[in-house]
Design a protein around this motif. Structure first.
Motif, PDB file in Angstrom:
ATOM      1  N   ILE A  29      39.900  36.281  47.725  1.00 37.00           N
ATOM      2  CA  ILE A  29      39.680  35.259  46.703  1.00 37.00           C
ATOM      3  C   ILE A  29      40.928  35.242  45.827  1.00 37.00           C
ATOM      4  CG2 ILE A  29      38.483  36.826  45.120  1.00 37.00           C
ATOM      5  CD1 ILE A  29      36.696  34.454  44.342  1.00 37.00           C
ATOM      6  N   ARG A  30      41.410  34.059  45.465  1.00 38.17           N
ATOM      7  CA  ARG A  30      42.676  33.976  44.739  1.00 38.17           C
ATOM      8  C   ARG A  30      42.610  32.895  43.672  1.00 38.17           C
ATOM      9  NH1 ARG A  30      47.171  36.470  45.606  1.00 38.17           N
ATOM     10  NH2 ARG A  30      49.193  35.645  45.049  1.00 38.17           N
ATOM     11  N   ASN A  31      43.201  33.193  42.522  1.00 42.83           N
ATOM     12  CA  ASN A  31      43.348  32.268  41.396  1.00 42.83           C
ATOM     13  C   ASN A  31      42.020  31.762  40.843  1.00 42.83           C
ATOM     14  OD1 ASN A  31      46.088  32.429  40.920  1.00 42.83           O
ATOM     15  ND2 ASN A  31      46.550  30.957  42.528  1.00 42.83           N
ATOM     16  N   VAL A  32      41.054  32.654  40.795  1.00 47.20           N
ATOM     17  CA  VAL A  32      39.805  32.366  40.094  1.00 47.20           C
ATOM     18  C   VAL A  32      40.008  32.810  38.649  1.00 47.20           C
ATOM     19  CG1 VAL A  32      37.374  33.005  39.916  1.00 47.20           C
ATOM     20  CG2 VAL A  32      38.416  32.606  42.153  1.00 47.20           C
ATOM     21  N   VAL A  33      39.631  31.963  37.723  1.00 44.16           N
ATOM     22  CA  VAL A  33      39.794  32.282  36.303  1.00 44.16           C
ATOM     23  C   VAL A  33      38.559  33.041  35.830  1.00 44.16           C
ATOM     24  CG1 VAL A  33      40.132  31.349  33.990  1.00 44.16           C
ATOM     25  CG2 VAL A  33      41.234  30.254  35.943  1.00 44.16           C
ATOM     26  N   ILE A  34      38.791  34.198  35.211  1.00 44.64           N
ATOM     27  CA  ILE A  34      37.702  35.007  34.687  1.00 44.64           C
ATOM     28  C   ILE A  34      37.981  35.376  33.238  1.00 44.64           C
ATOM     29  CG2 ILE A  34      37.166  36.009  36.948  1.00 44.64           C
ATOM     30  CD1 ILE A  34      38.462  38.660  35.806  1.00 44.64           C
ATOM     31  N   GLU A  35      36.939  35.754  32.540  1.00 42.26           N
ATOM     32  CA  GLU A  35      37.041  36.431  31.257  1.00 42.26           C
ATOM     33  C   GLU A  35      36.124  37.629  31.340  1.00 42.26           C
ATOM     34  OE1 GLU A  35      37.109  34.304  27.564  1.00 42.26           O
ATOM     35  OE2 GLU A  35      37.632  32.433  28.586  1.00 42.26           O
ATOM     36  N   TYR A  36      36.583  38.769  30.850  1.00 46.54           N
ATOM     37  CA  TYR A  36      35.754  39.965  30.926  1.00 46.54           C
ATOM     38  C   TYR A  36      35.594  40.583  29.552  1.00 46.54           C
ATOM     39  CZ  TYR A  36      39.905  42.969  30.690  1.00 46.54           C
ATOM     40  OH  TYR A  36      41.048  43.608  30.286  1.00 46.54           O
ATOM     41  N   SER A  37      34.464  41.280  29.367  1.00 49.93           N
ATOM     42  CA  SER A  37      34.179  41.903  28.082  1.00 49.93           C
ATOM     43  C   SER A  37      34.371  43.413  28.135  1.00 49.93           C
ATOM     44  CB  SER A  37      32.755  41.571  27.638  1.00 49.93           C
ATOM     45  OG  SER A  37      31.823  41.992  28.618  1.00 49.93           O
ATOM     46  N   ILE A  38      34.267  43.997  29.314  1.00 50.78           N
ATOM     47  CA  ILE A  38      34.437  45.435  29.501  1.00 50.78           C
ATOM     48  C   ILE A  38      35.256  45.654  30.763  1.00 50.78           C
ATOM     49  CG2 ILE A  38      33.263  47.638  29.986  1.00 50.78           C
ATOM     50  CD1 ILE A  38      30.780  46.466  28.588  1.00 50.78           C
ATOM     51  N   ILE A  41      37.902  51.961  34.575  1.00 48.14           N
ATOM     52  CA  ILE A  41      38.526  52.606  35.719  1.00 48.14           C
ATOM     53  C   ILE A  41      37.832  53.947  35.870  1.00 48.14           C
ATOM     54  CG2 ILE A  41      40.646  53.550  36.704  1.00 48.14           C
ATOM     55  CD1 ILE A  41      42.191  51.571  34.903  1.00 48.14           C
ATOM     56  N   LYS A  42      37.315  54.219  37.059  1.00 51.24           N
ATOM     57  CA  LYS A  42      36.558  55.456  37.305  1.00 51.24           C
ATOM     58  C   LYS A  42      37.075  56.140  38.553  1.00 51.24           C
ATOM     59  CE  LYS A  42      33.341  54.764  34.105  1.00 51.24           C
ATOM     60  NZ  LYS A  42      32.880  55.684  33.116  1.00 51.24           N
ATOM     61  N   GLY A  43      36.826  57.448  38.631  1.00 54.55           N
ATOM     62  CA  GLY A  43      37.140  58.223  39.825  1.00 54.55           C
ATOM     63  C   GLY A  43      38.373  59.076  39.658  1.00 54.55           C
ATOM     64  N   ASP A  44      38.500  60.034  40.578  1.00 55.12           N
ATOM     65  CA  ASP A  44      39.636  60.950  40.585  1.00 55.12           C
ATOM     66  C   ASP A  44      40.692  60.527  41.592  1.00 55.12           C
ATOM     67  OD1 ASP A  44      38.477  62.640  38.650  1.00 55.12           O
ATOM     68  OD2 ASP A  44      37.274  63.618  40.190  1.00 55.12           O
ATOM     69  N   GLY A  45      40.470  59.440  42.271  1.00 49.15           N
ATOM     70  CA  GLY A  45      41.374  58.915  43.279  1.00 49.15           C
ATOM     71  C   GLY A  45      40.800  59.150  44.659  1.00 49.15           C
ATOM     72  N   PRO A  46      40.655  58.096  45.443  1.00 46.83           N
ATOM     73  CA  PRO A  46      40.859  56.706  45.055  1.00 46.83           C
ATOM     74  C   PRO A  46      39.965  56.298  43.881  1.00 46.83           C
ATOM     75  CG  PRO A  46      40.474  56.887  47.433  1.00 46.83           C
ATOM     76  CD  PRO A  46      40.238  58.226  46.834  1.00 46.83           C
ATOM     77  N   TYR A  47      40.423  55.270  43.176  1.00 50.70           N
ATOM     78  CA  TYR A  47      39.776  54.819  41.953  1.00 50.70           C
ATOM     79  C   TYR A  47      38.941  53.576  42.208  1.00 50.70           C
ATOM     80  CZ  TYR A  47      43.372  57.883  40.223  1.00 50.70           C
ATOM     81  OH  TYR A  47      44.161  58.969  40.022  1.00 50.70           O
ATOM     82  N   ARG A  48      38.087  53.272  41.261  1.00 46.18           N
ATOM     83  CA  ARG A  48      37.347  52.014  41.284  1.00 46.18           C
ATOM     84  C   ARG A  48      37.505  51.358  39.926  1.00 46.18           C
ATOM     85  NH1 ARG A  48      34.295  56.397  41.528  1.00 46.18           N
ATOM     86  NH2 ARG A  48      32.694  56.688  39.952  1.00 46.18           N
ATOM     87  N   VAL A  49      37.593  50.030  39.942  1.00 47.37           N
ATOM     88  CA  VAL A  49      37.748  49.239  38.727  1.00 47.37           C
ATOM     89  C   VAL A  49      36.576  48.268  38.648  1.00 47.37           C
ATOM     90  CG1 VAL A  49      39.130  47.442  37.608  1.00 47.37           C
ATOM     91  CG2 VAL A  49      40.260  49.420  38.620  1.00 47.37           C
ATOM     92  N   GLY A  50      35.973  48.181  37.479  1.00 46.12           N
ATOM     93  CA  GLY A  50      34.901  47.224  37.235  1.00 46.12           C
ATOM     94  C   GLY A  50      35.235  46.378  36.019  1.00 46.12           C
ATOM     95  N   LEU A  51      35.029  45.091  36.120  1.00 43.44           N
ATOM     96  CA  LEU A  51      35.225  44.165  35.008  1.00 43.44           C
ATOM     97  C   LEU A  51      33.900  43.452  34.748  1.00 43.44           C
ATOM     98  CD1 LEU A  51      38.630  42.599  36.108  1.00 43.44           C
ATOM     99  CD2 LEU A  51      38.272  44.404  34.404  1.00 43.44           C
ATOM    100  N   LYS A  52      33.352  43.609  33.548  1.00 46.43           N
ATOM    101  CA  LYS A  52      32.084  42.974  33.181  1.00 46.43           C
ATOM    102  C   LYS A  52      32.348  41.523  32.823  1.00 46.43           C
ATOM    103  CE  LYS A  52      27.747  42.802  31.658  1.00 46.43           C
ATOM    104  NZ  LYS A  52      27.284  41.505  32.053  1.00 46.43           N
ATOM    105  N   LEU A  53      31.768  40.619  33.606  1.00 50.79           N
ATOM    106  CA  LEU A  53      31.904  39.183  33.390  1.00 50.79           C
ATOM    107  C   LEU A  53      30.670  38.670  32.660  1.00 50.79           C
ATOM    108  CD1 LEU A  53      33.122  38.321  37.001  1.00 50.79           C
ATOM    109  CD2 LEU A  53      34.503  39.014  35.034  1.00 50.79           C
ATOM    110  N   ASP A  54      30.686  37.412  32.255  1.00 49.76           N
ATOM    111  CA  ASP A  54      29.536  36.836  31.554  1.00 49.76           C
ATOM    112  C   ASP A  54      28.248  36.947  32.355  1.00 49.76           C
ATOM    113  OD1 ASP A  54      30.997  36.155  29.324  1.00 49.76           O
ATOM    114  OD2 ASP A  54      31.297  34.063  29.948  1.00 49.76           O
ATOM    115  N   HIS A  55      28.338  36.790  33.680  1.00 44.38           N
ATOM    116  CA  HIS A  55      27.131  36.747  34.503  1.00 44.38           C
ATOM    117  C   HIS A  55      27.130  37.803  35.608  1.00 44.38           C
ATOM    118  CE1 HIS A  55      25.902  33.106  32.487  1.00 44.38           C
ATOM    119  NE2 HIS A  55      27.128  32.639  32.670  1.00 44.38           N
TER     120      HIS A  55
END
Length: 105
Positions: A29-38, A41-55
């Motif tokens: 997926i490319r060039n989707v516009v998002i806004e996040y509130s939170i 970054i979690k884990g000791d490697g490999p890592y995981r990233v979470g972005l809290k969106l409106d929905h």
């Protein structure tokens, strides 16, 4: 602030060449516009990233590397052979559309 996002995951089309019973899967997926509130970054490697969106959440797991170029943040996950498994790119402006644009940067 709105961000442009690129997310890509793959277990590699190359895997199907060695095992015809292997089911290849991926997502792009490319060039989707998002806004996040939170952002987390979690884990000791490999890592995981979470972005809290409106929905809901945007979540990428298996990240191993990152680079920052100005306002652009590039995160990638590579397997032990250096092949791309996942990517998360964030920028305040649209990301390049074609491979030739990416290669020229």
């Amino acid at each position: 602030m709105p961000l442009y996002v690129h997310v890509e995951t793959t277990n590699g089309a190359y895997a199907t060449h060695n095992d015809p019973d292997f089911h290849n899967a991926g997502m792009f997926i490319r060039n989707v516009v998002i806004e996040y509130s939170i952002g987390q970054i979690k884990g000791d490697g490999p890592y995981r990233v979470g972005l809290k969106l409106d929905h809901g959440w945007l979540y990428v797991e298996g990240l191993t590397d990152y680079e920052q170029h100005g306002d652009q943040l590039l995160l990638a996950g590579h397997d032990r052979l250096g092949r791309l498994a996942c990517a998360l790119h964030l920028d305040i402006k649209p990301l390049p559309q074609g491979a030739s644009e990416v290669e020229s940067q």
